[in-house]
Motif scaffolding. Structure first.
Motif, PDB file in Angstrom:
ATOM      1  N   ARG A  62       0.793  -1.223   0.069  1.00 51.69           N
ATOM      2  CA  ARG A  62       0.013  -0.029  -0.031  1.00 51.69           C
ATOM      3  C   ARG A  62       0.897   1.191   0.005  1.00 51.69           C
ATOM      4  NH1 ARG A  62      -1.691  -0.226   4.966  1.00 51.69           N
ATOM      5  NH2 ARG A  62      -3.178  -2.111   4.653  1.00 51.69           N
ATOM      6  N   ARG A  63       0.560   2.203  -0.979  1.00 51.00           N
ATOM      7  CA  ARG A  63       1.313   3.402  -1.067  1.00 51.00           C
ATOM      8  C   ARG A  63       0.599   4.709  -1.234  1.00 51.00           C
ATOM      9  NH1 ARG A  63       4.312   0.867   1.433  1.00 51.00           N
ATOM     10  NH2 ARG A  63       6.220   0.089   0.909  1.00 51.00           N
ATOM     11  N   PRO A  64       0.780   5.589  -0.620  1.00 52.78           N
ATOM     12  CA  PRO A  64       1.847   5.825   0.275  1.00 52.78           C
ATOM     13  C   PRO A  64       1.437   4.984   1.539  1.00 52.78           C
ATOM     14  CG  PRO A  64       0.246   7.852   0.541  1.00 52.78           C
ATOM     15  CD  PRO A  64      -0.321   6.847  -0.752  1.00 52.78           C
ATOM     16  N   ASN A  65       2.667   4.703   2.362  1.00 52.66           N
ATOM     17  CA  ASN A  65       2.480   4.192   3.582  1.00 52.66           C
ATOM     18  C   ASN A  65       2.004   4.902   4.657  1.00 52.66           C
ATOM     19  OD1 ASN A  65       2.720   2.408   5.925  1.00 52.66           O
ATOM     20  ND2 ASN A  65       4.411   1.315   5.546  1.00 52.66           N
ATOM     21  N   ARG A  66       0.718   5.215   4.852  1.00 53.68           N
ATOM     22  CA  ARG A  66       0.351   6.180   5.634  1.00 53.68           C
ATOM     23  C   ARG A  66       0.378   5.736   7.289  1.00 53.68           C
ATOM     24  NH1 ARG A  66      -2.962  10.006   3.107  1.00 53.68           N
ATOM     25  NH2 ARG A  66      -3.558   9.558   1.092  1.00 53.68           N
ATOM     26  N   ASP A  67       0.140   4.430   7.484  1.00 50.85           N
ATOM     27  CA  ASP A  67       0.858   4.140   9.162  1.00 50.85           C
ATOM     28  C   ASP A  67       2.047   4.517   9.355  1.00 50.85           C
ATOM     29  OD1 ASP A  67      -1.541   2.825   8.798  1.00 50.85           O
ATOM     30  OD2 ASP A  67      -0.731   0.795   8.623  1.00 50.85           O
ATOM     31  N   TRP A  68       3.140   4.356   8.317  1.00 46.37           N
ATOM     32  CA  TRP A  68       4.534   4.855   8.572  1.00 46.37           C
ATOM     33  C   TRP A  68       4.301   6.177   8.963  1.00 46.37           C
ATOM     34  CZ3 TRP A  68       8.103   7.283   5.261  1.00 46.37           C
ATOM     35  CH2 TRP A  68       9.764   7.163   5.641  1.00 46.37           C
ATOM     36  N   LEU A  69       3.890   6.997   8.025  1.00 48.06           N
ATOM     37  CA  LEU A  69       3.777   8.509   8.132  1.00 48.06           C
ATOM     38  C   LEU A  69       3.197   8.781   9.433  1.00 48.06           C
ATOM     39  CD1 LEU A  69       3.041   9.554   4.326  1.00 48.06           C
ATOM     40  CD2 LEU A  69       5.285   9.907   5.635  1.00 48.06           C
ATOM     41  N   ALA A  70       2.156   8.258   9.984  1.00 44.58           N
ATOM     42  CA  ALA A  70       1.553   8.612  10.947  1.00 44.58           C
ATOM     43  C   ALA A  70       2.349   8.201  12.372  1.00 44.58           C
ATOM     44  CB  ALA A  70       0.164   7.716  11.006  1.00 44.58           C
ATOM     45  N   ALA A  71       3.159   7.185  12.176  1.00 44.06           N
ATOM     46  CA  ALA A  71       3.838   6.827  13.095  1.00 44.06           C
ATOM     47  C   ALA A  71       5.062   7.964  13.310  1.00 44.06           C
ATOM     48  CB  ALA A  71       4.568   5.503  13.120  1.00 44.06           C
ATOM     49  N   LEU A  72       5.275   8.685  12.375  1.00 47.31           N
ATOM     50  CA  LEU A  72       6.234  10.039  12.224  1.00 47.31           C
ATOM     51  C   LEU A  72       5.620  11.078  12.521  1.00 47.31           C
ATOM     52  CD1 LEU A  72       8.259   8.561   9.312  1.00 47.31           C
ATOM     53  CD2 LEU A  72       9.266   8.823  11.717  1.00 47.31           C
ATOM     54  N   GLY A  73       4.274  11.225  13.099  1.00 46.75           N
ATOM     55  CA  GLY A  73       3.493  12.372  13.245  1.00 46.75           C
ATOM     56  C   GLY A  73       3.151  13.198  12.074  1.00 46.75           C
ATOM     57  N   THR A  74       3.028  12.481  10.876  1.00 49.02           N
ATOM     58  CA  THR A  74       2.766  13.401   9.998  1.00 49.02           C
ATOM     59  C   THR A  74       1.701  12.736   8.783  1.00 49.02           C
ATOM     60  OG1 THR A  74       3.711  14.858   7.969  1.00 49.02           O
ATOM     61  CG2 THR A  74       4.758  12.721   8.409  1.00 49.02           C
ATOM     62  N   THR A  75       1.512  13.251   7.649  1.00 48.49           N
ATOM     63  CA  THR A  75       0.574  12.636   6.777  1.00 48.49           C
ATOM     64  C   THR A  75       1.451  12.608   5.158  1.00 48.49           C
ATOM     65  OG1 THR A  75      -0.211  15.098   6.412  1.00 48.49           O
ATOM     66  CG2 THR A  75      -1.478  13.707   7.783  1.00 48.49           C
ATOM     67  N   ALA A  76       0.731  12.194   4.449  1.00 48.95           N
ATOM     68  CA  ALA A  76       1.216  12.422   2.833  1.00 48.95           C
ATOM     69  C   ALA A  76       1.209  13.826   2.469  1.00 48.95           C
ATOM     70  CB  ALA A  76       0.555  11.099   1.999  1.00 48.95           C
ATOM     71  N   GLU A  77      -0.061  14.526   2.866  1.00 53.84           N
ATOM     72  CA  GLU A  77      -0.302  15.681   2.547  1.00 53.84           C
ATOM     73  C   GLU A  77       0.894  16.722   3.064  1.00 53.84           C
ATOM     74  OE1 GLU A  77      -2.370  13.534   3.594  1.00 53.84           O
ATOM     75  OE2 GLU A  77      -3.828  13.560   2.039  1.00 53.84           O
ATOM     76  N   ALA A  78       1.247  16.410   4.306  1.00 50.29           N
ATOM     77  CA  ALA A  78       2.009  17.400   4.922  1.00 50.29           C
ATOM     78  C   ALA A  78       3.687  17.143   4.722  1.00 50.29           C
ATOM     79  CB  ALA A  78       2.029  17.444   6.372  1.00 50.29           C
ATOM     80  N   ALA A  79       3.947  15.878   4.538  1.00 54.12           N
ATOM     81  CA  ALA A  79       5.407  15.230   4.543  1.00 54.12           C
ATOM     82  C   ALA A  79       5.964  15.505   3.402  1.00 54.12           C
ATOM     83  CB  ALA A  79       5.319  13.708   5.209  1.00 54.12           C
TER      84      ALA A  79
END
Ligand code: SUG
Length: 416
Positions: free
Chosen positions: A66-83
């Motif tokens: 699954r891409r983007p990997n939103r779980d990974w971005l969330a664990a880093l405190g961000t989102t695909a939109e912001a990161a």
């Protein structure tokens, strides 16, 4: 049925792009910023699988993540939109290189006579470090039969592990106990050493290997510095044959001696540095070939087309195949889109030695299923992606829809 080699190829995902994320991977760095062609890339992968089915080999697939990997971005405190800076890593299609999915120890080598798979943590490269949860989910499904398989979580990210790309098995036959070889790197050169000795040792324990038949071998610093970020860029083994560059290992004499002591029938096909330099080996991906035993006897090398374009490599290969050695057949496949990111034919597959009847059939393919996969790719995969396009939410929707369509076609909706 007897144990056979099954190659599980990573299907190239719809987000395939060239963002230059892998330091030390010369092809990926050289192609950074170029336009990628995901549809063509995935169809090239299907073409390789068709070719190998045609040789009479057993073939499997691992679907894209699954891409983007939103779980990974969330664990880093961000989102695909912001990161913005993490976005390319969250979109990487690098799970296509299934040789990095796990380290596989077939049943004849293990204490409980089951095939053990330890998923790789891939912690050295940010874009690959978040592959493992989905790889674990896929492998737990494909190899759910606990009478025959054990699938382990990755070793803690304290130590880097890159899976089968740094592991070789030599044996007299797939049913006989083999010698398992773990190749690790030592940092200090210009590029990171991705495989750590302590990770390799941990995997040998988790996979329940016999210490007397397990070797830990250091990759040469020259190989890493020349761009061989994984051992499978400078060496490959199959059955009793080791096909290797002269400069692949830090102490080749010690390694070859141990191998021959443990498996006297070992044959070593070594390419001298005076004929093929490390630079040419890395450029042509000569050793990132699939070395396979053909059903009617003999061995073939399934090479990337680039091997023919490097004159020193091709003339050496032709002379070798015409000689008396164990490798008699050369096959060329076109995986150019993957090659441009540093992934050859062998990177695209995870080898599992097992009885196909014990594997979840949804992960195995025949011609008809490959037709279905190709139809999904043709209908859904984006034709082209430039790195800047990853900021476009319309493309995100397309990438998600493409993966869902493929998972439904494979009856693997539970991975969605
Ligand atoms: O990890 N390329 C992969 C290639 C892996 C090849 N695998 C084996 N040798 N087994 C890697 O370097 C490309 C990076 C990018 O998309 O920018 C990348 O990850």
């Amino acid at each position: 049925m007897a144990l056979v080699e099954i190659n599980f190829d990573g299907i190239v995902g719809p987000s395939h792009n060239y963002s230059g994320l892998s330091l030390g991977n010369l092809a990926a760095t050289a192609n950074a910023g170029n336009i990628a062609f995901p549809r063509e890339a995935a169809l090239q992968g299907v073409g390789k699988m068709r070719h190998n089915l045609g040789l009479g080999l057993v073939q499997g697939v691992l679907p894209p993540h699954r891409r983007p990997n939103r779980d990974w971005l969330a664990a880093l405190g961000t989102t695909a939109e912001a990161a913005e800076s993490l976005r390319p890593a969250a979109f990487s299609a690098s799970a296509m290189w299934a040789a990095n999915a796990a380290t596989v120890s077939p049943a004849p080598d293990t204490a409980d006579a089951r095939c053990h798979l330890t998923v790789a943590n891939l912690r050295t490269m940010a874009h690959r470090s978040h592959e493992w949860p989905e790889t674990l989910a896929q492998l737990r499904l494909a190899f759910a039969d606990e009478a025959h398989f054990a699938v382990h979580e990755p070793v803690p990210a304290t130590f880097g592990d890159e899976g089968a790309a740094n592991h070789m098995r030599l044996c007299a036959g797939h049913d006989a106990p083999g010698v398992e070889v773990f190749v690790y790197g030592v940092s200090g050169g210009p590029f990171p050493a991705r495989q750590h000795l302590e990770a390799s040792r941990a995997i040998a324990r988790l996979n329940r290997l016999d210490p007397a038949r397990t070797l830990f071998v250091q990759q040469s610093g020259e190989a890493i510095a020349a761009g061989a970020f994984h051992n499978d860029v400078v060496a490959v083994a199959n059955a009793h044959v080791l096909f290797t560059h002269e400069q692949a290992f830090a102490d080749k004499a010690g390694f070859y001696g141990e191998l021959k002591r443990l498996l006297p029938e070992t044959e070593i096909v070594e390419v001298p540095a005076s004929v093929v330099s490390l630079a040419d080996a890395v450029k042509s991906y000569l050793f990132n070939a699939q070395l396979v035993s053909l059903p009617d006897g003999g061995m073939a090398l399934i090479l990337p087309g680039e091997a023919k374009e490097t004159p020193a490599v091709w003339s050496w290969l032709e002379a070798m195949a015409a000689g008396n050695g164990p490798i008699r057949r050369l096959c060329l496949v076109d995986v150019r889109q993957s090659m441009a990111n540093g992934g050859g034919p062998a990177c695209l597959r995870l080898r599992v030695v097992a009885d196909p009847a014990t594997v979840d059939p949804r992960f195995l393919v025949d011609e008809e299923k490959l037709d279905r996969i190709a139809a999904m790719i043709t209908a859904w995969w984006p034709e082209r992606i430039a790195p800047a396009d990853l900021a476009d939410p319309e493309l995100w929707g397309r990438i998600a829809a493409a993966r869902s369509a493929l998972l439904s076609a494979l009856d693997l909706g539970e991975l969605a």
